[in-house]
Design a protein around this motif. Structure first.
Motif, PDB file in Angstrom:
ATOM      1  N   GLU A  27      67.010 -12.657  51.672  1.00 52.62           N
ATOM      2  CA  GLU A  27      65.724 -13.202  52.110  1.00 52.62           C
ATOM      3  C   GLU A  27      64.569 -12.314  51.643  1.00 52.62           C
ATOM      4  O   GLU A  27      63.548 -12.811  51.167  1.00 52.62           O
ATOM      5  CB  GLU A  27      65.725 -13.305  53.634  1.00 52.62           C
ATOM      6  CG  GLU A  27      64.486 -13.915  54.229  1.00 52.62           C
ATOM      7  CD  GLU A  27      64.553 -13.959  55.751  1.00 52.62           C
ATOM      8  OE1 GLU A  27      63.550 -13.579  56.390  1.00 52.62           O
ATOM      9  OE2 GLU A  27      65.601 -14.355  56.286  1.00 52.62           O
ATOM     10  N   ALA A  28      64.732 -10.997  51.737  1.00 51.14           N
ATOM     11  CA  ALA A  28      63.685 -10.065  51.298  1.00 51.14           C
ATOM     12  C   ALA A  28      63.476 -10.148  49.785  1.00 51.14           C
ATOM     13  O   ALA A  28      62.338 -10.101  49.307  1.00 51.14           O
ATOM     14  CB  ALA A  28      64.043  -8.643  51.713  1.00 51.14           C
ATOM     15  N   LYS A  29      64.558 -10.294  49.037  1.00 50.80           N
ATOM     16  CA  LYS A  29      64.429 -10.410  47.570  1.00 50.80           C
ATOM     17  C   LYS A  29      63.702 -11.693  47.190  1.00 50.80           C
ATOM     18  O   LYS A  29      62.878 -11.691  46.265  1.00 50.80           O
ATOM     19  CB  LYS A  29      65.807 -10.350  46.912  1.00 50.80           C
ATOM     20  CG  LYS A  29      66.389  -8.961  46.881  1.00 50.80           C
ATOM     21  CD  LYS A  29      67.731  -8.938  46.164  1.00 50.80           C
ATOM     22  CE  LYS A  29      68.264  -7.516  46.084  1.00 50.80           C
ATOM     23  NZ  LYS A  29      69.548  -7.454  45.379  1.00 50.80           N
ATOM     24  N   GLU A  30      63.994 -12.771  47.899  1.00 55.55           N
ATOM     25  CA  GLU A  30      63.292 -14.036  47.630  1.00 55.55           C
ATOM     26  C   GLU A  30      61.818 -13.902  47.974  1.00 55.55           C
ATOM     27  O   GLU A  30      60.944 -14.359  47.229  1.00 55.55           O
ATOM     28  CB  GLU A  30      63.937 -15.179  48.414  1.00 55.55           C
ATOM     29  CG  GLU A  30      63.204 -16.493  48.325  1.00 55.55           C
ATOM     30  CD  GLU A  30      63.012 -17.041  46.909  1.00 55.55           C
ATOM     31  OE1 GLU A  30      62.103 -17.865  46.725  1.00 55.55           O
ATOM     32  OE2 GLU A  30      63.743 -16.637  45.979  1.00 55.55           O
ATOM     33  N   ARG A  31      61.510 -13.262  49.076  1.00 60.01           N
ATOM     34  CA  ARG A  31      60.112 -13.038  49.461  1.00 60.01           C
ATOM     35  C   ARG A  31      59.417 -12.171  48.407  1.00 60.01           C
ATOM     36  O   ARG A  31      58.280 -12.446  48.018  1.00 60.01           O
ATOM     37  CB  ARG A  31      60.058 -12.365  50.834  1.00 60.01           C
ATOM     38  CG  ARG A  31      58.666 -12.322  51.420  1.00 60.01           C
ATOM     39  CD  ARG A  31      58.637 -11.775  52.838  1.00 60.01           C
ATOM     40  NE  ARG A  31      59.455 -12.579  53.735  1.00 60.01           N
ATOM     41  CZ  ARG A  31      60.373 -12.065  54.554  1.00 60.01           C
ATOM     42  NH1 ARG A  31      60.578 -10.771  54.607  1.00 60.01           N
ATOM     43  NH2 ARG A  31      61.069 -12.843  55.340  1.00 60.01           N
ATOM     44  N   GLN A  32      60.108 -11.141  47.926  1.00 62.70           N
ATOM     45  CA  GLN A  32      59.561 -10.276  46.880  1.00 62.70           C
ATOM     46  C   GLN A  32      59.270 -11.088  45.615  1.00 62.70           C
ATOM     47  O   GLN A  32      58.214 -10.937  44.993  1.00 62.70           O
ATOM     48  CB  GLN A  32      60.548  -9.153  46.567  1.00 62.70           C
ATOM     49  CG  GLN A  32      60.059  -8.200  45.493  1.00 62.70           C
ATOM     50  CD  GLN A  32      61.123  -7.179  45.130  1.00 62.70           C
ATOM     51  OE1 GLN A  32      62.304  -7.510  45.015  1.00 62.70           O
ATOM     52  NE2 GLN A  32      60.704  -5.937  44.939  1.00 62.70           N
ATOM     53  N   ARG A  33      60.189 -11.979  45.226  1.00 66.91           N
ATOM     54  CA  ARG A  33      60.005 -12.801  44.033  1.00 66.91           C
ATOM     55  C   ARG A  33      58.768 -13.687  44.191  1.00 66.91           C
ATOM     56  O   ARG A  33      57.950 -13.792  43.273  1.00 66.91           O
ATOM     57  CB  ARG A  33      61.251 -13.660  43.786  1.00 66.91           C
ATOM     58  CG  ARG A  33      61.191 -14.473  42.492  1.00 66.91           C
ATOM     59  CD  ARG A  33      62.156 -15.637  42.483  1.00 66.91           C
ATOM     60  NE  ARG A  33      61.932 -16.611  43.535  1.00 66.91           N
ATOM     61  CZ  ARG A  33      60.942 -17.521  43.560  1.00 66.91           C
ATOM     62  NH1 ARG A  33      60.049 -17.566  42.604  1.00 66.91           N
ATOM     63  NH2 ARG A  33      60.843 -18.378  44.565  1.00 66.91           N
ATOM     64  N   ARG A  34      58.599 -14.290  45.372  1.00 60.27           N
ATOM     65  CA  ARG A  34      57.455 -15.172  45.614  1.00 60.27           C
ATOM     66  C   ARG A  34      56.134 -14.395  45.596  1.00 60.27           C
ATOM     67  O   ARG A  34      55.125 -14.872  45.074  1.00 60.27           O
ATOM     68  CB  ARG A  34      57.635 -15.916  46.931  1.00 60.27           C
ATOM     69  CG  ARG A  34      58.737 -16.946  46.882  1.00 60.27           C
ATOM     70  CD  ARG A  34      58.815 -17.891  48.080  1.00 60.27           C
ATOM     71  NE  ARG A  34      58.148 -17.489  49.285  1.00 60.27           N
ATOM     72  CZ  ARG A  34      58.743 -17.165  50.441  1.00 60.27           C
ATOM     73  NH1 ARG A  34      60.055 -17.200  50.541  1.00 60.27           N
ATOM     74  NH2 ARG A  34      58.039 -16.827  51.495  1.00 60.27           N
ATOM     75  N   ILE A  35      56.137 -13.197  46.137  1.00 63.33           N
ATOM     76  CA  ILE A  35      54.931 -12.357  46.142  1.00 63.33           C
ATOM     77  C   ILE A  35      54.555 -11.976  44.714  1.00 63.33           C
ATOM     78  O   ILE A  35      53.385 -12.069  44.316  1.00 63.33           O
ATOM     79  CB  ILE A  35      55.129 -11.103  47.022  1.00 63.33           C
ATOM     80  CG1 ILE A  35      55.183 -11.500  48.505  1.00 63.33           C
ATOM     81  CG2 ILE A  35      54.023 -10.076  46.778  1.00 63.33           C
ATOM     82  CD1 ILE A  35      55.627 -10.383  49.434  1.00 63.33           C
TER      83      ILE A  35
END
Length: 120
Positions: free
Chosen positions: A97-105
């Protein structure tokens, strides 16, 4: 054993022991004739287990749900493996979930930088 002796041996504070008692995480101590709490020596291993479990991300609610035994090993290896495997799955999900959030940011930053350059 007195609460201070147990606390020192387990590496916790006396207030933490009292908190665990109030929350039902550990059994309340027997009171001696003098009114002092008298704790069994086996509580040291249980307190260390609680501290270690919290350090690994287990909540007190999760810890309270574990059947803890007396002795050097508060839970069986099978039970520990089951609990740790479940926690590992939870951690893996949080990382994903954190990696996906990082990708979106990063994508949003790139989009905003592109807009900024287009406007210049």
């Amino acid at each position: 054993m007195k609460i201070g002796d147990i606390a020192r041996a387990a590496g916790v504070t006396t207030s933490r022991i009292r908190f665990y008692e109030k929350r039902g995480i550990i059994a309340p101590a027997v009171r001696g004739p003098n009114g002092y709490r008298d704790y069994p020596e086996e509580l040291i291993a249980i307190l260390r287990f609680i501290e270690q479990a919290q350090g690994l991300g287990f909540s007190l609610k999760e810890i309270a749900g574990v059947d803890v035994a007396q002795g050097d090993h508060p839970i069986s290896c099978d039970e520990a493996i089951r609990l740790l495997s479940g926690k590992l799955d939870s951690v893996a999900a949080l990382i994903a979930e954190a990696k996906e959030r990082q990708r979106r940011i990063k994508a949003l930053i790139a989009e905003l930088q592109g807009r900024k350059q287009s406007a210049a």
